[in-house]
Design a protein around this motif. Structure first.
Motif, mmCIF file in Angstrom:
data_model
loop_
_atom_site.group_PDB
_atom_site.id
_atom_site.type_symbol
_atom_site.label_atom_id
_atom_site.label_comp_id
_atom_site.label_asym_id
_atom_site.label_seq_id
_atom_site.Cartn_x
_atom_site.Cartn_y
_atom_site.Cartn_z
ATOM 1 N N THR A 83 0.807 -1.223 0.000
ATOM 2 C CA THR A 83 0.000 0.000 0.000
ATOM 3 C C THR A 83 0.838 1.269 0.000
ATOM 4 O OG1 THR A 83 -1.802 -1.130 1.154
ATOM 5 C CG2 THR A 83 -1.760 1.275 1.277
ATOM 6 N N ASP A 84 1.956 1.256 0.708
ATOM 7 C CA ASP A 84 2.782 2.469 0.778
ATOM 8 C C ASP A 84 3.682 2.629 -0.451
ATOM 9 O OD1 ASP A 84 4.124 0.210 1.697
ATOM 10 O OD2 ASP A 84 5.359 1.301 3.140
ATOM 11 N N HIS A 85 3.422 1.822 -1.488
ATOM 12 C CA HIS A 85 4.139 1.948 -2.751
ATOM 13 C C HIS A 85 3.181 1.993 -3.949
ATOM 14 C CE1 HIS A 85 8.112 1.095 -0.865
ATOM 15 N NE2 HIS A 85 7.314 0.505 0.018
ATOM 16 N N THR A 86 2.041 1.340 -3.811
ATOM 17 C CA THR A 86 0.987 1.383 -4.830
ATOM 18 C C THR A 86 -0.302 1.758 -4.118
ATOM 19 O OG1 THR A 86 2.081 -0.370 -6.129
ATOM 20 C CG2 THR A 86 -0.236 0.068 -6.592
ATOM 21 N N HIS A 87 -0.736 3.015 -4.291
ATOM 22 C CA HIS A 87 -1.822 3.551 -3.465
ATOM 23 C C HIS A 87 -2.705 4.452 -4.305
ATOM 24 C CE1 HIS A 87 -3.330 6.227 -0.035
ATOM 25 N NE2 HIS A 87 -3.782 5.030 0.255
ATOM 26 N N VAL A 109 0.178 -3.696 -10.853
ATOM 27 C CA VAL A 109 -0.762 -3.394 -11.940
ATOM 28 C C VAL A 109 -2.147 -3.966 -11.637
ATOM 29 C CG1 VAL A 109 -1.302 -3.954 -14.344
ATOM 30 C CG2 VAL A 109 0.955 -3.077 -13.738
ATOM 31 N N ASP A 110 -2.196 -5.130 -11.002
ATOM 32 C CA ASP A 110 -3.487 -5.704 -10.618
ATOM 33 C C ASP A 110 -4.264 -4.737 -9.734
ATOM 34 O OD1 ASP A 110 -2.961 -7.998 -12.038
ATOM 35 O OD2 ASP A 110 -2.347 -9.174 -10.279
ATOM 36 N N ILE A 111 -3.555 -4.051 -8.852
ATOM 37 C CA ILE A 111 -4.202 -3.052 -7.986
ATOM 38 C C ILE A 111 -4.567 -1.814 -8.788
ATOM 39 C CG2 ILE A 111 -3.816 -1.503 -6.033
ATOM 40 C CD1 ILE A 111 -1.968 -3.711 -4.879
ATOM 41 N N ALA A 112 -3.639 -1.339 -9.598
ATOM 42 C CA ALA A 112 -3.859 -0.098 -10.342
ATOM 43 C C ALA A 112 -4.991 -0.226 -11.358
ATOM 44 C CB ALA A 112 -2.565 0.332 -11.034
#
Length: 275
Positions: A83-87, A109-112
């Protein structure tokens, strides 16, 4: 979630107004950076503007800007999916309000991809990258390299080359043979190293205090910088989480026995350095 800045918009304005001779870098706290080159190319790496997940993770430093105040960005890079890198609340508004493209490994990318509908993004605003790839963003040539981070699913590191010098961001990685290979392949002027300590942090599921060790300690940070043969080392991540903060000055004694780095450079949130 809406991000509220403790500092107003002075930092993104300072970046927008800057006219670096080579490549300027601003430390955002945690493991985040803004890079701006002489031609105006502006890249964000791991910008995190969240407050954590109290009481498990409690942010100890200011939120330096609201993402809506960013006026110029060409790319947002993520080293891994944490989370503190992809948020989304930190990074998706930057993509929405600028021409920036998000680059990250598979798990990030799955998160983004989940930001597309919520923030009105296009599918081509999110680009997956993998180890061994190289892509250009303006005057910056960005090489995707391996990273040993046992806590992440698909971590990568980035070597950013510019006429002024070479910058390395390894995310939360620890020393490894892959760092030795990177140090042999590139002439790294400045590296960052995720540095932390140990503490009793509430478990993610049970919320019961559990022994937690994140990031590299003094010895491992020094070893990683030596493997990379970096001239300068900037410790990161030591400032952000309550119970896991650390004193970056302690690293000084641990690098003395190595050939590299030649200089320890300690930045606080909002500070600028240059290549």
């Amino acid at each position: 979630m809406t991000v509220h800045s403790d500092w107003g918009d002075w930092l993104p304005r300072a970046v927008a107004d800057a006219d670096p001779d080579g490549l300027a870098l601003w430390y955002l706290g945690c493991n985040g950076f803004i890079l701006k080159a002489a031609d105006g190319t502006t890249v964000f790496i791991d910008p995190y503007l969240g407050t954590g997940d109290p009481p498990r993770t409690v942010r100890m430093i200011p939120i330096p800007f609201a993402p809506e105040d960013v006026v110029d960005a060409d790319a947002v890079l993520a080293t891994h999916e944490h989370t503190d890198h992809t948020h989304g609340p930190s990074q998706a508004p930057i993509l929405e309000r600028t021409d920036a493209t998000f680059y990250g490994p598979d798990a990030a990318v799955d998160i983004a991809d989940g930001w597309i509908d919520g923030y009105g993004l296009d599918a081509d605003d999110i680009v997956g990258i993998a180890e061994g790839e190289t892509f250009d963003v303006g005057s910056l040539s960005i090489h995707v390299e391996p990273a040993y981070d046992p806590d992440a699913e698909t971590p990568v590191s980035y070597v950013v080359e510019h006429d002024a010098g070479t910058f390395f961001h390894g995310g939360d990685a620890r020393p490894s043979e892959s760092f030795e290979a990177v140090g042999t392949r590139y002439d790294i002027d400045l590296t960052v190293g995720a540095f932390g300590s140990s503490g009793m942090i509430p478990d993610k599921e049970t919320r019961e205090p559990a022994y937690t060790k994140w990031y590299a300690d003094e010895n491992a940070v020094a070893e990683a910088a030596n493997q990379l043969r970096a001239d300068r080392l900037v410790p990161t991540h030591w400032d952000v989480w309550k119970g896991l903060t650390a004193d970056p000055c302690a690293i000084r004694d641990h690098i003395r026995g190595f050939d590299h780095p030649r200089r320890l450079e300690i930045l606080e949130i909002g500070d600028r350095t240059d290549l």
